[in-house]
Write an enzyme that holds these catalytic residues in place. Sequence first.
Site, PDB file in Angstrom:
ATOM      1  N   GLN A  45      -1.253   1.429 -19.365  1.00 58.89           N
ATOM      2  CA  GLN A  45      -2.228   1.693 -20.420  1.00 58.89           C
ATOM      3  C   GLN A  45      -3.574   1.051 -20.112  1.00 58.89           C
ATOM      4  O   GLN A  45      -3.696   0.221 -19.225  1.00 58.89           O
ATOM      5  CB  GLN A  45      -1.678   1.159 -21.761  1.00 58.89           C
ATOM      6  CG  GLN A  45      -1.225  -0.293 -21.686  1.00 58.89           C
ATOM      7  CD  GLN A  45      -0.169  -0.645 -22.731  1.00 58.89           C
ATOM      8  OE1 GLN A  45       0.048   0.092 -23.701  1.00 58.89           O
ATOM      9  NE2 GLN A  45       0.499  -1.775 -22.545  1.00 58.89           N
ATOM     10  N   TYR A  75       1.157  -9.531 -39.530  1.00 59.52           N
ATOM     11  CA  TYR A  75       2.097  -8.759 -38.712  1.00 59.52           C
ATOM     12  C   TYR A  75       3.103  -9.668 -38.008  1.00 59.52           C
ATOM     13  O   TYR A  75       4.316  -9.484 -38.105  1.00 59.52           O
ATOM     14  CB  TYR A  75       1.330  -7.916 -37.697  1.00 59.52           C
ATOM     15  CG  TYR A  75       2.234  -7.133 -36.770  1.00 59.52           C
ATOM     16  CD1 TYR A  75       2.851  -5.969 -37.216  1.00 59.52           C
ATOM     17  CD2 TYR A  75       2.486  -7.560 -35.473  1.00 59.52           C
ATOM     18  CE1 TYR A  75       3.704  -5.256 -36.386  1.00 59.52           C
ATOM     19  CE2 TYR A  75       3.322  -6.852 -34.629  1.00 59.52           C
ATOM     20  CZ  TYR A  75       3.927  -5.696 -35.094  1.00 59.52           C
ATOM     21  OH  TYR A  75       4.778  -4.993 -34.275  1.00 59.52           O
ATOM     22  N   ASP A 104       1.849 -10.143 -26.229  1.00 60.81           N
ATOM     23  CA  ASP A 104       0.770 -11.072 -26.588  1.00 60.81           C
ATOM     24  C   ASP A 104       1.295 -12.462 -26.906  1.00 60.81           C
ATOM     25  O   ASP A 104       0.549 -13.434 -26.891  1.00 60.81           O
ATOM     26  CB  ASP A 104      -0.040 -10.504 -27.756  1.00 60.81           C
ATOM     27  CG  ASP A 104       0.822 -10.145 -28.950  1.00 60.81           C
ATOM     28  OD1 ASP A 104       1.431 -11.055 -29.547  1.00 60.81           O
ATOM     29  OD2 ASP A 104       0.899  -8.946 -29.309  1.00 60.81           O
ATOM     30  N   GLU A 112       8.794  -7.530 -21.802  1.00 63.75           N
ATOM     31  CA  GLU A 112       7.522  -6.797 -21.985  1.00 63.75           C
ATOM     32  C   GLU A 112       7.296  -5.962 -20.730  1.00 63.75           C
ATOM     33  O   GLU A 112       7.427  -6.454 -19.620  1.00 63.75           O
ATOM     34  CB  GLU A 112       6.386  -7.808 -22.200  1.00 63.75           C
ATOM     35  CG  GLU A 112       4.969  -7.292 -21.973  1.00 63.75           C
ATOM     36  CD  GLU A 112       4.534  -6.203 -22.956  1.00 63.75           C
ATOM     37  OE1 GLU A 112       4.706  -6.387 -24.176  1.00 63.75           O
ATOM     38  OE2 GLU A 112       4.022  -5.153 -22.482  1.00 63.75           O
ATOM     39  N   GLY A 133      12.126  -2.350 -21.486  1.00 65.80           N
ATOM     40  CA  GLY A 133      13.044  -2.847 -22.509  1.00 65.80           C
ATOM     41  C   GLY A 133      14.328  -2.057 -22.600  1.00 65.80           C
ATOM     42  O   GLY A 133      15.406  -2.604 -22.874  1.00 65.80           O
ATOM     43  N   ASP A 147       8.704  -5.289 -31.076  1.00 62.27           N
ATOM     44  CA  ASP A 147       7.273  -5.340 -31.388  1.00 62.27           C
ATOM     45  C   ASP A 147       6.577  -4.339 -30.486  1.00 62.27           C
ATOM     46  O   ASP A 147       5.991  -4.690 -29.470  1.00 62.27           O
ATOM     47  CB  ASP A 147       6.764  -6.769 -31.129  1.00 62.27           C
ATOM     48  CG  ASP A 147       5.258  -6.884 -31.311  1.00 62.27           C
ATOM     49  OD1 ASP A 147       4.651  -5.963 -31.903  1.00 62.27           O
ATOM     50  OD2 ASP A 147       4.692  -7.888 -30.851  1.00 62.27           O
ATOM     51  N   SER A 156       4.190  -0.718 -29.614  1.00 61.90           N
ATOM     52  CA  SER A 156       3.042   0.078 -30.031  1.00 61.90           C
ATOM     53  C   SER A 156       3.552   1.394 -30.613  1.00 61.90           C
ATOM     54  O   SER A 156       4.747   1.578 -30.832  1.00 61.90           O
ATOM     55  CB  SER A 156       2.099   0.285 -28.843  1.00 61.90           C
ATOM     56  OG  SER A 156       2.825   0.647 -27.687  1.00 61.90           O
ATOM     57  N   ASP A 157       2.649   2.316 -30.902  1.00 59.43           N
ATOM     58  CA  ASP A 157       3.040   3.581 -31.534  1.00 59.43           C
ATOM     59  C   ASP A 157       3.893   4.449 -30.599  1.00 59.43           C
ATOM     60  O   ASP A 157       3.832   4.295 -29.383  1.00 59.43           O
ATOM     61  CB  ASP A 157       1.780   4.357 -31.956  1.00 59.43           C
ATOM     62  CG  ASP A 157       0.998   3.623 -33.021  1.00 59.43           C
ATOM     63  OD1 ASP A 157       1.625   3.063 -33.938  1.00 59.43           O
ATOM     64  OD2 ASP A 157      -0.244   3.595 -32.933  1.00 59.43           O
ATOM     65  N   TYR A 187      -4.922  -2.276 -39.151  1.00 54.00           N
ATOM     66  CA  TYR A 187      -4.033  -1.181 -38.772  1.00 54.00           C
ATOM     67  C   TYR A 187      -4.359   0.039 -39.636  1.00 54.00           C
ATOM     68  O   TYR A 187      -4.763  -0.116 -40.795  1.00 54.00           O
ATOM     69  CB  TYR A 187      -2.556  -1.576 -38.943  1.00 54.00           C
ATOM     70  CG  TYR A 187      -2.035  -2.529 -37.883  1.00 54.00           C
ATOM     71  CD1 TYR A 187      -2.789  -2.854 -36.757  1.00 54.00           C
ATOM     72  CD2 TYR A 187      -0.774  -3.106 -37.998  1.00 54.00           C
ATOM     73  CE1 TYR A 187      -2.305  -3.729 -35.789  1.00 54.00           C
ATOM     74  CE2 TYR A 187      -0.285  -3.976 -37.033  1.00 54.00           C
ATOM     75  CZ  TYR A 187      -1.057  -4.284 -35.938  1.00 54.00           C
ATOM     76  OH  TYR A 187      -0.570  -5.147 -34.977  1.00 54.00           O
TER      77      TYR A 187
END
EC number: 2.5.1.16
Lengths: 310, 310
Positions: A53, A83, A108, A128, A160, A178, A180-181, A247
Amino acid sequence: MEANYGGGVASDLPEGFPSVIPGWFSEISPMWPGEAHSLKVENILFQGKSDYQKVIVFQSSTYGKVLVLDGVIQLTERDECSYQEMITHLPLCSIPNPKKVLVIGGGDGGVLREVSRHSSVEKIDICEIDKMVVDVSKQFFPSVAIGFDDPRVTLHIGDGVAFLKAVPEGTYDAVIVDSSDPIGPAQELFEKPFFESVARALRPGGVVCTQAESIWLHMHIIEGIVANCSQVFKGSINYAWTTVPTYPSGVIGFMLCATEGPAVDFKNPVNPIEGRVGDKGELKFYNSEIHSAAFCLPSFARKLIPAKAD
Amino acid sequence: MEANYGGGVASDLPEGFPSVIPGWFSEISPMWPGEAHSLKVENILFQGKSDYQKVIVFQSSTYGKVLVLDGVIQLTERDECSYQEMITHLPLCSIPNPKKVLVIGGGDGGVLREVSRHSSVEKIDICEIDKMVVDVSKQFFPSVAIGFDDPRVTLHIGDGVAFLKAVPEGTYDAVIVDSSDPIGPAQELFEKPFFESVARALRPGGVVCTQAESIWLHMHIIEGIVANCSQVFKGSINYAWTTVPTYPSGVIGFMLCATEGPAVDFKNPVNPIEGRVGDKGELKFYNSEIHSAAFCLPSFARKLIPAKAD
């Protein structure tokens, strides 16, 4: 992509920087068509492209530093607390004495920071996929990446889905997803085979908490997640939500599920964390009251999201 | 004004239309510096200037019709339910058999629509300063302005502060202050003399619910409101909040206060409304669970907003 970047790009922002207001970052996506949230940029601190990404870090004028993946805000220093604290303490405060915890995504380090507040925890694995996210967080978000400093943490860089398949059955008390979309690298994390791997990796009565989008924007995605989870998890299944100003629609939801075993009552936390001030400082957002409140849904959502108690 | 409209204005939007993305409406204000929410415009339906403010109505591409006053979104068809239902039913469901209700502001009629669901109510006064808001709502938002059709409603066009001073002491069971932000015509509605007039107009044990900004953006304003109300209202004082995607930071709060008299426990509604399907259709957002949950505050807000029980 229906993205419409229109407008000009200020001369002080690099070509290709997602900006519709000159000098501002704008978040436009087919996941929330027809609306965009923009933050004023003081400074671009990092722009890179990993194998997975595009990664941007900028200093905003009123939300502190901001981490952006593929054009979508992942966290800002000003509101990350809600969050990170909710996705972590909703599951971990719902079971007594969590010992082994797995985090999928969360590069993160913010979720690690929250998990490490739990003194019962002995082992924290994190998987991750994108090392650049970890590196960038360590460089620019020390108050978030502090989670990696805990000696109980083992970082695995990799997929993962593959990681979970290799995990011995019944290893973890809790898994936190955790992600992302579900457009891009996280897509598989919303599908049934993934949830089956999670269920396998959990002990009986273990719990999973997964990022589950917005009740205002993504009810169709949520219904899909609920349907998948209902087939896979034989314990409680509940949806919770919280407020995150940066968000889309200002809210984010969480799917909480338990495997068959000792009953889990997500709405009534048995393992309170608040008031424990460790080296991470006080909790900013989470408390036991807001834990229970997070499971109360607006009528339009309650109709479409059936909760299942043990 | 720190507003920075930058960028170009699309040729199909009139000069002066607040747009930073060509063809989009953008909400920029010193009340939320450094951020802006934008909605894609299909059509501008109305633009006018009343004695008090600029009024815009446009058809958005994904939020239905949108009402804008002085550059700030007041309601969209897609998410107005949460604001209107919560600001109304939080106070009215907290007391048994409300009979006389006063609405200050609320010229779109949405609060009236919600008040009129309560069959115990005999008289609904509304005092709106700006007739243009009422007219525009009747023309473009029939599902909101439907509130004016109830025969129990009397519309007074005028200043809410003056109206309240002329009200005989102890007239109302509940007062709902559906105001815009404390910059512009609504400023006085956040000051102590106004709250004193409200308290005078309420019966003993009567309640007021007033729009009280965002815990993420306006804690200093909220602390001021709480301080004023604590001096004026001798019964319960509680802060509640809800999600409204098109309001800045995605949340809006409500200050709920009771005058001295029969005790009011705002967190535990005594007068449930849900399930009553009248000519207004089912409630979309409010239910008794979310009523109680709305009073649970994040830790950072709980520290600064003391609640007072009777």
